[in-house]
Design an enzyme around this catalytic site. Structure first.
Site, PDB file in Angstrom:
ATOM      1  N   ASP A 105       1.113  -1.578  -0.443  1.00  0.00           N
ATOM      2  CA  ASP A 105       0.438  -0.213   0.159  1.00  0.00           C
ATOM      3  C   ASP A 105       0.777   1.535  -0.154  1.00  0.00           C
ATOM      4  O   ASP A 105       2.372   1.278   0.458  1.00  0.00           O
ATOM      5  CB  ASP A 105      -0.634   0.124   1.242  1.00  0.00           C
ATOM      6  CG  ASP A 105      -1.728  -1.159   1.086  1.00  0.00           C
ATOM      7  OD1 ASP A 105      -2.288  -1.293   0.267  1.00  0.00           O
ATOM      8  OD2 ASP A 105      -2.225  -1.972   2.244  1.00  0.00           O
TER       9      ASP A 105
HETATM   10  N1  URA Z   1      -1.268  -5.860   3.309  1.00  0.00           N
HETATM   11  C1  URA Z   1      -1.814  -4.800   3.162  1.00  0.00           C
HETATM   12  O1  URA Z   1      -2.686  -4.370   4.220  1.00  0.00           O
HETATM   13  N2  URA Z   1      -1.012  -3.602   3.049  1.00  0.00           N
HETATM   14  C2  URA Z   1      -0.152  -3.842   2.400  1.00  0.00           C
HETATM   15  O2  URA Z   1       0.392  -3.664   2.107  1.00  0.00           O
HETATM   16  C3  URA Z   1       0.724  -5.377   2.391  1.00  0.00           C
HETATM   17  C4  URA Z   1      -0.172  -6.057   2.848  1.00  0.00           C
END
Ligand code: URA
Length: 237
Positions: A105
């Site tokens: 993310d």
């Molecule tokens: N799971 C998430 O919620 N966000 C990430 O960036 C990676 C795995």
């Protein structure tokens, strides 16, 4: 001098056709190397300097490239962004076109790989290969380990039985910071799992993905060695 590989592999790696089909083309004398007809299937080519043509069409050979980035917060892990935010590619100075293997993310940090090798990316992302990921998360409020252990036993997320392989506190008395091990690659998987049981993830850092660890500073990247690529292929194929 660039890296040398078998000519049929070079032809298939650049997306022209399969290796077998390339061998046929060579046998049919339709392939030239620097202007000379290729007579042997064992011919080696230099990916960066040689010119290979099939029926007079010049192929764009490409060498494979593999990078490990320790992603900082504030970058999207796509190659472009409709909101014009910075992408992980802005952090990497290479000539070749590469793309991220999976997603972290915008506000997440940690290990993300980038490559132009589609087979390698598929191997790492395919659920059947059960590639392990380890995340360190910081929650919005105190959590009892007993409450969180339900995520190891499994819950239903988007109609699918979903689980962490392991969850444990960063230190014995810590009720906010946890390590999570999982083999799931769905987008927002870790955040969604916690959200389902009433917690928000305030920070998320991927410590490792397959054999790769966050062994470089945040924002830095390094090349993955051929040995590491070989190791991944031998462990997970
Ligand atoms: N799971 C998430 O919620 N966000 C990430 O960036 C990676 C795995």
């Amino acid at each position: 001098m660039g890296k040398k590989i078998r000519i049929n592999k070079a032809i298939s790696d650049c997306g022209f056709c399969s290796r077998r089909k390339a061998e046929e083309l060579i046998s049919q004398k339709r392939v030239t190397l620097n202007g000379n007809t290729v007579n042997s299937l064992a011919t080696l080519v230099d990916l960066d300097n040689d010119i290979v043509e099939v029926d007079g069409e010049t192929l764009k050979l490409k060498s494979k490239i593999y990078i490990l980035l320790n992603k900082p917060s504030g970058y999207v892990s796509t190659t472009s962004d409709e909101k014009n935010r910075k992408t992980v590619l802005d952090l990497i100075k290479v000539k070749q076109r590469i793309y991220p293997v999976g997603r972290l993310d915008y506000d997440s940090t940690g290990v993300i790989l980038l490559t132009n090798d589609g087979d390698f990316a598929n191997l790492l992302l395919h659920p059947k290969n059960k590639i392990p990921r380890v995340y360190k998360v910081r929650l919005d409020k105190s959590a009892d380990l007993d409450t969180l252990k339900q995520l190891e036993r499994g819950i239903t997320l988007n109609n699918k039985k979903s689980k962490f392989e392991k969850i444990y506190p960063v230190s014995r008395s810590d009720k906010i910071n946890f390590y999570v091990e999982c083999i799931e690659g769905r987008n927002h998987f870790v955040k969604n799992m916690f959200q389902k049981i009433g917690f928000r993830v305030l920070k998320l850092h991927r410590e490792s993905f397959a054999i790769f660890k966050d062994d470089i500073p945040i924002g830095a990247y390094r090349y993955i060695t051929e040995n590491e690529v070989r190791k991944v292929k031998s462990l997970y194929v």
